[in-house]
Design an enzyme around this catalytic site. Structure first.
Site, PDB file in Angstrom:
ATOM      1  N   SER A  62       0.841  -1.206   0.000  1.00 44.66           N
ATOM      2  CA  SER A  62       0.000   0.000   0.000  1.00 44.66           C
ATOM      3  C   SER A  62       0.872   1.251   0.000  1.00 44.66           C
ATOM      4  O   SER A  62       0.613   2.214  -0.733  1.00 44.66           O
ATOM      5  CB  SER A  62      -0.910   0.033   1.235  1.00 44.66           C
ATOM      6  OG  SER A  62      -1.752  -1.099   1.274  1.00 44.66           O
ATOM      7  N   ALA A 156      -4.649  -0.743  -2.478  1.00 45.44           N
ATOM      8  CA  ALA A 156      -3.953  -0.084  -1.372  1.00 45.44           C
ATOM      9  C   ALA A 156      -4.964   0.099  -0.252  1.00 45.44           C
ATOM     10  O   ALA A 156      -6.063   0.605  -0.481  1.00 45.44           O
ATOM     11  CB  ALA A 156      -3.422   1.268  -1.815  1.00 45.44           C
ATOM     12  N   LYS A 157      -4.584  -0.312   0.938  1.00 41.79           N
ATOM     13  CA  LYS A 157      -5.481  -0.095   2.080  1.00 41.79           C
ATOM     14  C   LYS A 157      -5.139   1.294   2.610  1.00 41.79           C
ATOM     15  O   LYS A 157      -4.349   1.449   3.555  1.00 41.79           O
ATOM     16  CB  LYS A 157      -5.254  -1.191   3.128  1.00 41.79           C
ATOM     17  CG  LYS A 157      -6.309  -1.235   4.225  1.00 41.79           C
ATOM     18  CD  LYS A 157      -6.143  -2.487   5.053  1.00 41.79           C
ATOM     19  CE  LYS A 157      -6.977  -2.450   6.327  1.00 41.79           C
ATOM     20  NZ  LYS A 157      -8.420  -2.357   6.112  1.00 41.79           N
ATOM     21  N   ALA A 158      -5.705   2.301   1.949  1.00 42.21           N
ATOM     22  CA  ALA A 158      -5.336   3.689   2.230  1.00 42.21           C
ATOM     23  C   ALA A 158      -6.459   4.408   2.962  1.00 42.21           C
ATOM     24  O   ALA A 158      -7.643   4.152   2.698  1.00 42.21           O
ATOM     25  CB  ALA A 158      -5.029   4.406   0.925  1.00 42.21           C
ATOM     26  N   TYR A 162     -11.310   4.988   2.660  1.00 44.80           N
ATOM     27  CA  TYR A 162     -12.347   4.704   3.655  1.00 44.80           C
ATOM     28  C   TYR A 162     -13.423   5.777   3.732  1.00 44.80           C
ATOM     29  O   TYR A 162     -14.394   5.629   4.465  1.00 44.80           O
ATOM     30  CB  TYR A 162     -11.692   4.372   5.007  1.00 44.80           C
ATOM     31  CG  TYR A 162     -11.188   2.947   4.922  1.00 44.80           C
ATOM     32  CD1 TYR A 162     -11.969   1.878   5.332  1.00 44.80           C
ATOM     33  CD2 TYR A 162      -9.981   2.665   4.298  1.00 44.80           C
ATOM     34  CE1 TYR A 162     -11.549   0.579   5.159  1.00 44.80           C
ATOM     35  CE2 TYR A 162      -9.556   1.368   4.115  1.00 44.80           C
ATOM     36  CZ  TYR A 162     -10.342   0.320   4.559  1.00 44.80           C
ATOM     37  OH  TYR A 162      -9.941  -0.976   4.367  1.00 44.80           O
TER      38      TYR A 162
END
Ligand code: PMP
Length: 315
Positions: A62, A156-158, A162
Site C-alpha cells: 500500500s 492499497a489499504k489507504a 475509507y
C-alpha cells in the site's frame, strides 16, 4: 475502546495519550495514510499473530502504491508489531499499524513531508456484533458505488479509500442494516464497507475478483484456501447484483469481522434465514485454527515473541 499502555509512535514506544499528530498533518487533510488491521488470537498454543507476514506485506505494498517512503523493512515492522503486543501484555489484540504523511506542507503533492509510522494494539471483539456468527446479519445494497478502476487504487489499504466505506456503512445503518454491500462501477458485486463478500449457490463458493474494486482481503484468501482444502469448488468471478438475491448462502469476511453470516439482503431472506451449512463449515475451519481443531498447515499462526530482541539492527 479500552486504552492500552503504549503505542509505537515515530520510532519509539510512547504512552497511549502521547501518540498524537499535528492538526496540519498531510494525512489528516488529504487522506494520505495506509494502514492494516491485524489480529492476535489467544490460541490453544498461546498468543499468536494471524498471518502477520501477509499483513506487513500488504502494508508495504500500500505504501509503495502511494509512494510513501517509510524506511522500515518488513522484518522491522514485524518486530515492532510484536513489541507493541508484548509491552502492552495483551493475550489477544487488534493491531493497527499506520504509515502516514505528517506535518510539513499544505501542498497536495506531499514533496518533503515526513512519512511517519505508528503501531497501536488494543482489545477488540467481533466487528458486526454477536449475531454475525450464528444468526446472521441483515445487509443492504448501497446506493454508493465503489471507486472506478484507475481512480483510488483499491489494492492499497489507504485512509482516503475509507471515505467510500464510511458512506456505505453510514447509509446502511440509517436504513437499519448492519452493513452495506457496494457494487463496482460496472454494476457488478464488489464488497462490504469493510469486508469481502462470498455467495454460495448450488454448493459452489463464489466471490468477486480483484478487478471488482475490492481490497485483496487476507481473510478472503484464508477462506478460499480453507474451502479448497475442504474440497469445495471456489470461483472468483464477476457476479451480477441479482445473484445476491438468489444465493443459498451469503457471508462476509474480514480481520475484524472474521466470517459473518448474512441472513437477509435488501429485506429478502437468504436461504433459510440463518447461517447456512457451508458458512458454518468455513466458520468452524477458520475459528478451528485458533482452538487447535484445524491444523495450521500453512504456517499462518506466529507466536507473539515474549522476549525482546537483543537491540535491533534492522532498518
Ligand atoms: N475490504 C475492505 C474495504 C476492508 O476494509 C477490509 C478489512 N481490512 C476487507 C475487505 C477485508 O480484508 P482483511 O480480510 O484483510 O481484513
Amino acid at each position: 475502546m479500552k486504552p492500552t499502555e503504549f503505542i509505537w509512535h515515530k520510532g519509539k514506544l510512547v504512552p497511549w495519550s502521547d501518540a498524537t499528530v499535528h492538526v496540519l498533518s498531510h494525512g489528516l487533510h488529504y487522506g494520505s495514510s495506509v494502514f492494516e488491521g491485524i489480529r492476535v488470537y489467544e490460541t490453544s498454543g498461546g498468543s499468536a499473530f494471524f498471518r502477520l507476514d501477509s499483513h506487513v506485506r500488504r502494508l508495504c505494498d500500500s505504501a509503495r502504491i502511494h509512494r510513501m517512503e517509510h524506511g522500515l523493512s518488513r522484518e522491522r515492522l514485524t518486530e515492532i508489531c510484536h513489541e507493541v503486543v508484548r509491552r502492552n501484555q495483551l493475550a489477544s489484540a487488534y493491531v493497527r499499524p499506520i504509515i502516514y504523511r505528517g506535518f510539513g506542507t499544505m501542498s497536495v503533492d506531499a514533496g518533503a513531508t515526513p512519512v511517519e509510522v505508528s503501531v497501536a494494539a488494543f482489545e477488540w471483539a467481533g466487528y458486526l456484533g454477536a449475531d454475525a456468527i450464528e444468526k446472521g446479519v441483515d445487509v443492504g445494497v448501497s446506493s454508493w458505488t465503489r471507486a472506478a478502476p484507475n481512480t483510488h487504487p483499491a489494492m492499497a489499504k489507504a485512509g482516503g479509500n475509507y471515505l467510500s466505506s464510511q458512506l456505505i456503512s453510514m447509509e446502511a445503518h440509517r436504513h437499519g442494516y448492519v452493513e452495506g454491500i457496494a457494487l463496482d462501477v460496472t454494476g457488478n458485486l464488489s464488497e462490504g464497507a469493510g469486508e469481502n463478500l462470498f455467495l454460495v449457490r448450488d454448493g459452489v463458493l463464489l466471490t468477486p475478483p480483484l478487478s471488482a474494486a475490492i481490497l485483496s482481503g487476507i481473510t478472503r484468501d484464508t477462506v478460499v484456501t480453507l474451502a479448497q482444502d475442504l474440497g469445495l469448488t471456489v470461483r472468483e468471478q464477476s457476479l451480477p447484483r441479482e445473484l445476491l438475491y438468489l444465493a443459498d448462502e451469503v457471508f462476509l469476511t474480514g480481520t475484524a469481522t472474521e466470517v459473518a453470516a448474512v441472513r437477509s439482503v435488501d429485506g429478502l431472506t437468504v436461504g433459510a434465514g440463518r447461517r447456512g451449512p457451508i458458512t458454518e463449515k468455513l466458520q468452524k475451519a477458520f475459528l478451528g485454527l485458533f482452538s487447535g481443531e484445524t491444523r495450521d498447515k500453512w504456517g499462518w499462526l506466529e507466536p507473539v515473541r515474549r522476549e525482546p530482541p537483543m537491540i535491533s539492527t534492522l532498518p
